[in-house]
Enzyme design. Structure first.
Site, PDB file in Angstrom:
ATOM      1  CB  CYS B  86     108.887 -17.096  -6.571  1.00 38.35           C
ATOM      2  SG  CYS B  86     106.993 -16.746  -6.322  1.00 38.35           S
ATOM      3  CG  HIS B 201     108.210 -18.915 -11.104  1.00 42.09           C
ATOM      4  ND1 HIS B 201     108.776 -19.708  -9.939  1.00 42.09           N
ATOM      5  CD2 HIS B 201     107.313 -18.111 -10.579  1.00 42.09           C
ATOM      6  CE1 HIS B 201     107.951 -19.345  -8.843  1.00 42.09           C
ATOM      7  NE2 HIS B 201     106.989 -18.518  -9.095  1.00 42.09           N
ATOM      8  CD  GLU B 203     111.165 -21.959 -11.292  1.00 39.92           C
ATOM      9  OE1 GLU B 203     111.743 -20.751 -11.708  1.00 39.92           O
ATOM     10  OE2 GLU B 203     110.201 -22.042 -10.387  1.00 39.92           O
TER      11      GLU B 203
END
Lengths: 88, 229
Positions: B86, B201, B203
């Protein structure tokens, strides 16, 4: 010598400017039917001091390398000798 | 896999990335502040999501010129792995480690939702745990994720198979490209294959309890790459 620089950053002409398009639509809605090709950009002012050539060289480098991203933006600047206490 | 997560003022996904690598995968990890002029011994550098320096000037522009980025560039030049997520992707394009730029989303909205990604190249260090063409469900959260590159760069990215993740509709719903990215590009890798940037994302999608573990494969790919060369 003290100088004042005005730097204008806009999206490249080849890149669609959705913000400009939205502003244009709004202006049309408000009755300003003559408006076309709205582009929204950034205006940066800064002051420099030093010798004319050195100041211009530095300004060119910083506008190209930091203040704009040449992949997506066009940039131009105006450089003038600063007038003492011209603004309050 | 020794991992270093860089923290800029305004980073807000740093601890998420740190958590996935250290807690979920049990890998040694450290956090490094943006003013540092040296990195600890590291295999992987993660540039996390967030709003570094308040997105002032341009997203990622100031972070790309912070002291620690000189070390990140040296790490990349040595062939070290770099993952930009990002805002981290924006930092990578601003620093010249990846081509292109990330423009304002076409519809001007900040988008925070799950999207479908297709794995376009499962041969990279960042995607080897996936199968070619696999569809992943991973969240995005950005206002400036509209990938742009000039036509020559774009065709080079495609011909060199450097588009690793692409937005697709299909599967659960047909939303497709959320932000106007050229060629629906969500993530690209550099020529050497050691630097990847992506807007979604992974994660935030690495544990089933959070709704999806589809993103964990990015980190598992890296662990596996380092273990097996």
């Amino acid at each position: 010598m003290n100088y004042k620089a005005k730097i204008y950053v806009t999206l490249k002409k080849s890149i669609l400017d959705p913000q400009g398009r939205t502003v244009e639509r709004s202006l049309h809605n408000a009755g300003f039917s003559s408006v076309q090709n709205v582009r929204v950009g950034k205006f940066i002012e800064l002051e420099l001091s030093g010798e004319s050539f050195e100041v211009k060289t530095q300004l060119e480098a910083m506008t190209r390398d930091i203040l704009s991203n040449p992949i997506m933006e066009s940039v131009r600047f105006e450089l003038e000798e600063a007038v003492m206490s011209s603004e309050f | 896999m020794k991992t270093t997560v860089i923290q800029f003022p305004g980073s807000n996904c740093d601890m998420d990335a740190f958590h996935v690598v250290s807690s979920v995968l049990g890998q040694p990890s450290s956090l490094v502040w943006h003013t540092e002029t040296a990195l600890p011994p590291t295999d992987l550098v993660i540039l996390p999501g967030g709003f570094s320096y308040g997105d002032h000037l341009r997203s990622g522009a100031i972070a790309a010129r912070s002291p620690v980025m000189l070390e990140v560039k040296k790490h990349a030049q040595r062939g070290g792995l770099v993952l930009g997520i990002c805002n981290g992707f924006q930092v990578l394009t601003e620093s010249g480690l990846l081509e292109g730029a990330l423009l304002r989303n076409e519809n001007l909205h900040f988008l925070c939702k799950d999207v479908n990604l297709r794995v376009e190249n499962s041969q990279t260090a960042f995607s080897s745990a996936y199968s070619q063409g696999q569809i992943l469900r991973i969240p995005i959260a950005h206002g400036e994720g509209n990938f742009y590159a000039d036509p020559e760069t774009l065709s080079r990215l495609e011909s060199e198979n450097r588009v690793v993740f692409r937005y697709v509709g299909a599967v659960q719903d047909a939303e497709g490209n959320p932000n106007g990215s050229l060629n629906d590009i969500a993530g690209i890798v550099n020529t050497r294959g050691n630097v990847l940037g992506l807007m979604p994302h992974p994660e935030r999608a690495s544990e089933e309890i959070l709704g999806s573990s589809d993103g964990l494969g990015v980190f598992e790919s890296l662990v596996s790459t380092l273990a097996h060369g």
